[in-house]
Write a protein that holds these residues in place. Structure first.
Motif, mmCIF file in Angstrom:
data_model
loop_
_atom_site.group_PDB
_atom_site.id
_atom_site.type_symbol
_atom_site.label_atom_id
_atom_site.label_comp_id
_atom_site.label_asym_id
_atom_site.label_seq_id
_atom_site.Cartn_x
_atom_site.Cartn_y
_atom_site.Cartn_z
ATOM 1 N N ALA A 215 44.112 32.360 46.522
ATOM 2 C CA ALA A 215 45.028 32.447 45.334
ATOM 3 C C ALA A 215 46.438 31.278 45.786
ATOM 4 O O ALA A 215 46.522 30.586 44.590
ATOM 5 C CB ALA A 215 45.613 33.597 45.220
ATOM 6 N N ASP A 216 46.697 31.264 46.881
ATOM 7 C CA ASP A 216 47.662 30.385 47.357
ATOM 8 C C ASP A 216 47.297 28.889 46.577
ATOM 9 O O ASP A 216 48.024 28.077 46.189
ATOM 10 C CB ASP A 216 47.913 30.298 48.712
ATOM 11 C CG ASP A 216 48.757 31.633 49.101
ATOM 12 O OD1 ASP A 216 49.216 32.210 48.141
ATOM 13 O OD2 ASP A 216 48.675 31.977 50.153
ATOM 14 N N ASP A 217 46.171 28.388 47.360
ATOM 15 C CA ASP A 217 45.717 26.997 47.156
ATOM 16 C C ASP A 217 45.314 26.711 45.414
ATOM 17 O O ASP A 217 45.908 25.860 44.924
ATOM 18 C CB ASP A 217 44.378 26.755 47.710
ATOM 19 C CG ASP A 217 44.452 26.622 49.412
ATOM 20 O OD1 ASP A 217 45.992 26.424 49.668
ATOM 21 O OD2 ASP A 217 43.656 26.550 49.904
ATOM 22 N N ILE A 218 44.736 27.787 44.833
ATOM 23 C CA ILE A 218 44.419 27.611 43.409
ATOM 24 C C ILE A 218 45.931 27.705 42.612
ATOM 25 O O ILE A 218 45.987 26.873 41.786
ATOM 26 C CB ILE A 218 43.717 28.604 42.974
ATOM 27 C CG1 ILE A 218 42.192 28.585 43.591
ATOM 28 C CG2 ILE A 218 43.322 28.444 41.429
ATOM 29 C CD1 ILE A 218 41.126 29.649 43.336
ATOM 30 N N ALA A 219 46.845 28.419 43.185
ATOM 31 C CA ALA A 219 48.026 28.464 42.430
ATOM 32 C C ALA A 219 48.812 26.930 42.495
ATOM 33 O O ALA A 219 49.306 26.795 41.517
ATOM 34 C CB ALA A 219 48.738 29.725 42.554
ATOM 35 N N ALA A 220 48.860 26.795 43.528
ATOM 36 C CA ALA A 220 49.408 25.476 43.892
ATOM 37 C C ALA A 220 48.705 24.325 43.011
ATOM 38 O O ALA A 220 49.567 23.334 42.681
ATOM 39 C CB ALA A 220 49.549 25.021 45.218
ATOM 40 N N LEU A 221 47.476 24.411 42.788
ATOM 41 C CA LEU A 221 46.973 23.238 41.833
ATOM 42 C C LEU A 221 47.193 23.264 40.545
ATOM 43 O O LEU A 221 47.487 22.172 40.186
ATOM 44 C CB LEU A 221 45.419 23.351 42.102
ATOM 45 C CG LEU A 221 44.591 22.971 43.277
ATOM 46 C CD1 LEU A 221 43.021 23.409 43.369
ATOM 47 C CD2 LEU A 221 44.717 21.656 43.682
ATOM 48 N N PHE A 222 47.427 24.421 40.007
ATOM 49 C CA PHE A 222 47.895 24.773 38.631
ATOM 50 C C PHE A 222 49.394 24.601 38.267
ATOM 51 O O PHE A 222 49.909 24.265 37.085
ATOM 52 C CB PHE A 222 47.670 25.974 38.128
ATOM 53 C CG PHE A 222 46.178 25.973 37.752
ATOM 54 C CD1 PHE A 222 45.772 25.891 36.288
ATOM 55 C CD2 PHE A 222 45.061 26.381 38.656
ATOM 56 C CE1 PHE A 222 44.236 25.816 35.980
ATOM 57 C CE2 PHE A 222 43.745 26.578 38.241
ATOM 58 C CZ PHE A 222 43.493 26.256 36.862
ATOM 59 N N SER A 223 50.104 24.906 39.394
ATOM 60 C CA SER A 223 51.765 25.061 39.219
ATOM 61 C C SER A 223 52.297 23.548 38.551
ATOM 62 O O SER A 223 51.994 22.639 39.375
ATOM 63 C CB SER A 223 52.420 25.114 40.517
ATOM 64 O OG SER A 223 53.600 25.619 40.411
ATOM 65 N N GLY A 224 53.141 23.760 37.577
ATOM 66 C CA GLY A 224 53.660 22.482 37.220
ATOM 67 C C GLY A 224 52.667 21.766 36.163
ATOM 68 O O GLY A 224 53.396 20.616 35.565
ATOM 69 N N ARG A 225 51.594 22.247 36.023
ATOM 70 C CA ARG A 225 50.751 21.455 35.134
ATOM 71 C C ARG A 225 50.195 22.249 33.910
ATOM 72 O O ARG A 225 50.724 23.242 33.504
ATOM 73 C CB ARG A 225 49.358 20.981 36.023
ATOM 74 C CG ARG A 225 50.092 20.119 37.358
ATOM 75 C CD ARG A 225 48.700 19.893 38.293
ATOM 76 N NE ARG A 225 49.065 19.065 39.212
ATOM 77 C CZ ARG A 225 48.288 18.731 40.195
ATOM 78 N NH1 ARG A 225 47.061 19.029 40.389
ATOM 79 N NH2 ARG A 225 48.631 17.938 41.393
ATOM 80 N N ALA A 226 49.006 21.916 33.708
ATOM 81 C CA ALA A 226 48.268 22.805 32.512
ATOM 82 C C ALA A 226 48.929 22.458 31.032
ATOM 83 O O ALA A 226 48.653 23.372 30.128
ATOM 84 C CB ALA A 226 48.058 24.046 32.866
#
Length: 284
Positions: A215-226
């Motif tokens: 969850a940590d890595d995936i959340a970091a990929l999405f955070s501030g984006r999308a």
């Protein structure tokens, strides 16, 4: 010739709007309208009793040719630039496009076959009679009506999700909202601790990691984006559609476990994207 120029310029805004609706591209529409003018100029000595109809037919056929060439074009991995250099637009970090009706419509129109798109746009958006459209497409009027009907069903398709799908839709919408705002805590709360995200070869070629775990890595990929992402129905499941310049650039198929997002599969290969049925969910 001056009179012909004047008559053409009077038609240009309508032709531009028509071509843009069909092609979903302002620049392509401008090119098509200019081509239509060149064809008209080559017939400057002819008499046109119905110039509007003639220009509509020519412009539509030019659009149809472009659509067919797009479908026949060799598949290129997402993010490959024309000069051979590979761009690196992360499928989870596209430019701001917003959740607009125009974007939603483009998702559906891109999934239509060229003739279906032409029949739908000409009839439903420009009120052109089926008889005229049939002559443009070189098909019978009945076949043309069927094309428009199929397209209309795709565009107006209503998805009536069951309780689980409604719940999953709310989770995905909340997830995208948290991603745009950079709310890491909320993102983590919607991801299974052992969540896994995989990307296909086209997404990897565009700069995505082949695999992200936890969850940590995936959340970091999405955070501030999308910001260019839509909650969408992918096949018969809730997922995410990413837009690039008004077109679907990537789709993320989402799977849940225990009410949390467990698996995310990024699909960016053009061939696979064309085979996916993608639409925005309707209803609450």
């Amino acid at each position: 010739m001056e009179d012909l120029v004047r008559r053409f310029e009077a038609q240009r805004p309508r032709l531009q709007a028509l071509a843009c609706r069909i092609l979903r591209s302002d620049s392509d529409a401008e090119d098509v309208v200019q081509d239509a003018w060149l064809r008209l100029a080559s017939h400057a000595e002819d008499r046109f009793d119905n110039l509007e109809g003639w220009l509509t037919t020519v412009t539509t056929r030019l659009c149809l040719t472009r659509l067919e060439r797009r479908r026949a074009r060799p598949e290129v991995p997402l993010g490959t630039a024309a000069d051979g250099e590979t761009a690196v637009p992360d499928p989870v970090g596209e430019a701001v496009l917003g959740e607009t009706v125009a974007g939603a419509m483009s998702i559906v129109l891109e999934a239509l076959r060229p003739a279906e798109r032409v029949a739908f746009v000409l009839h439903d958006m420009f009120a052109i009679p089926f008889g005229d459209i049939a002559r443009t497409l070189d098909r019978s009027e009945q076949a043309t009506r069927q094309l428009a009907s199929r397209a209309r069903r795709r565009v107006r398709d209503e998805v009536h999700p069951d309780t689980d799908l409604r719940r999953e839709r709310r989770v995905v919408e909340a997830f995208l909202s948290a991603a745009r705002d950079g709310r890491m805590r909320d993102l983590l709360g919607m991801l299974d601790p052992d969540a896994l995200m995989r990307a296909d070869e086209a997404a990897v070629a565009a700069g995505a990691a082949p695999e992200s775990r936890g969850a940590d890595d995936i959340a970091a990929l999405f955070s501030g984006r999308a910001r260019a992402a839509f909650c969408a129905v992918v096949g018969d499941r809730i997922g995410i559609a990413w837009l690039r310049r008004g077109e679907v650039g990537a789709v993320i198929e989402v799977r849940f476990a225990g009410g949390l997002i467990r698996d995310l599969s990024v699909v960016a290969h053009p061939g696979r994207l064309r085979r996916l049925r993608v639409s925005l969910p309707v209803g609450s």
